[in-house]
Design a protein around this motif. Sequence first.
Motif, PDB file in Angstrom:
ATOM      1  N   MET A 196      39.063   3.402 -30.992  1.00 27.76           N
ATOM      2  CA  MET A 196      39.955   4.533 -30.812  1.00 27.76           C
ATOM      3  C   MET A 196      39.556   5.731 -29.674  1.00 27.76           C
ATOM      4  O   MET A 196      40.324   6.139 -28.969  1.00 27.76           O
ATOM      5  CB  MET A 196      40.565   5.165 -32.020  1.00 27.76           C
ATOM      6  CG  MET A 196      41.406   4.390 -32.910  1.00 27.76           C
ATOM      7  SD  MET A 196      42.875   3.686 -31.791  1.00 27.76           S
ATOM      8  CE  MET A 196      43.487   5.190 -31.200  1.00 27.76           C
ATOM      9  N   ARG A 247      42.142   8.949 -36.931  1.00 28.69           N
ATOM     10  CA  ARG A 247      43.505   8.616 -36.550  1.00 28.69           C
ATOM     11  C   ARG A 247      44.198   9.809 -37.003  1.00 28.69           C
ATOM     12  O   ARG A 247      45.298  10.102 -36.633  1.00 28.69           O
ATOM     13  CB  ARG A 247      43.747   7.279 -37.286  1.00 28.69           C
ATOM     14  CG  ARG A 247      43.371   6.173 -36.445  1.00 28.69           C
ATOM     15  CD  ARG A 247      43.545   4.645 -37.578  1.00 28.69           C
ATOM     16  NE  ARG A 247      43.143   3.726 -36.611  1.00 28.69           N
ATOM     17  CZ  ARG A 247      42.152   3.401 -36.124  1.00 28.69           C
ATOM     18  NH1 ARG A 247      40.960   3.935 -36.569  1.00 28.69           N
ATOM     19  NH2 ARG A 247      41.710   2.415 -35.554  1.00 28.69           N
ATOM     20  N   ARG A 257      46.537   1.496 -31.384  1.00 30.47           N
ATOM     21  CA  ARG A 257      46.584   2.036 -32.647  1.00 30.47           C
ATOM     22  C   ARG A 257      46.941   1.210 -33.615  1.00 30.47           C
ATOM     23  O   ARG A 257      46.402   1.153 -35.004  1.00 30.47           O
ATOM     24  CB  ARG A 257      47.556   3.171 -32.708  1.00 30.47           C
ATOM     25  CG  ARG A 257      46.900   4.434 -31.597  1.00 30.47           C
ATOM     26  CD  ARG A 257      47.864   5.630 -31.577  1.00 30.47           C
ATOM     27  NE  ARG A 257      47.537   6.698 -30.754  1.00 30.47           N
ATOM     28  CZ  ARG A 257      46.578   7.575 -31.474  1.00 30.47           C
ATOM     29  NH1 ARG A 257      46.267   7.449 -32.826  1.00 30.47           N
ATOM     30  NH2 ARG A 257      46.180   8.726 -30.434  1.00 30.47           N
TER      31      ARG A 257
END
Length: 323
Positions: free
Chosen positions: A184, A265, A198
Amino acid sequence: MAAFNLTRSDPSPFILMGIPGLEAAHIWISIPFSMFYIISLFGNFMLLFVVGKEQTLHKPMYLLLCMLALTDIGMSTSVIPKALCIFWFNLKGITVDGCFTQMFFLHMLTVMQSAILVTMAFDRYVAICNPLRYATILTNARIAKLGLVSLTRAVLFILPLPLLLSRLPFCANRIIPHTYCEHMAVAKMLCGDITVNRTYGLVIALVVIWLDLMLIALFYGLIIRAILRISSKKAHQKALNTCTAHICVMLMSYAPCLFSHLSQRFGQGIASHVHVTFANFYLLVPPMLNPIIYGAKTKELRDKMGKYICRSLLLGATDIKAV
């Protein structure tokens, strides 16, 4: 295809910042990093050597420990040498190919390790709940096949990550606020919509980590139920000792990994240096402690490792006297 070619043909390297906000302390941080890494390599290679040399340890449980040791060595080695180069020599640059390669092997080995931990939980379940059929259910050949399945699953799940990253060009800012190329962290440098990246990362986490965790919880739930039904206090204690090492290793492996994944995240309020430190934690501490825990809790392995360590010390003392 045009985006893929643009991304691959651009020679500009990525810049790994190390631990953001703690750049002034990189030299001091490198001390525990290097110590933990050396201890990890010594312990895991020692475990591999002892199991390889001792025919009596050529059993499913110890073969699984060897697989775990190999993934521990691979995970830490894919990250720590580069991190130490950043800390010691300020060598922060990494090529696009190098970044993708590091990311692939790190995440692939993480997924493989998760599958091995599930297999280890199943191994303990059969050993405690169905001991009479253990030798027929879990043979060395079957463990080898399960290891191959774990590797194949890991490659198939992780291979799309660098391919998805290659579909879009990278922005001018190629600074990664991390010690290594985490998926990420690299995806956030793409110029374009990274919803697919994602989503796929989240799918891997749900399918791999959470599914594996549920299977491990199921096996240990059945194990605990079987232990509670054992009337003999001695057998009860032996079964608990058998599982303690596995539970400790699984808690150490999954807890920091889950924190790192979720904070990347959803933890926008978490300081960067906290996130990066925890992300390195599960690449340093579990590989260092795993062989120590199994060596301390598994009598047969402890005795064999003690024999080789004592022999090495005696040889060393003899050589010193000869000099």
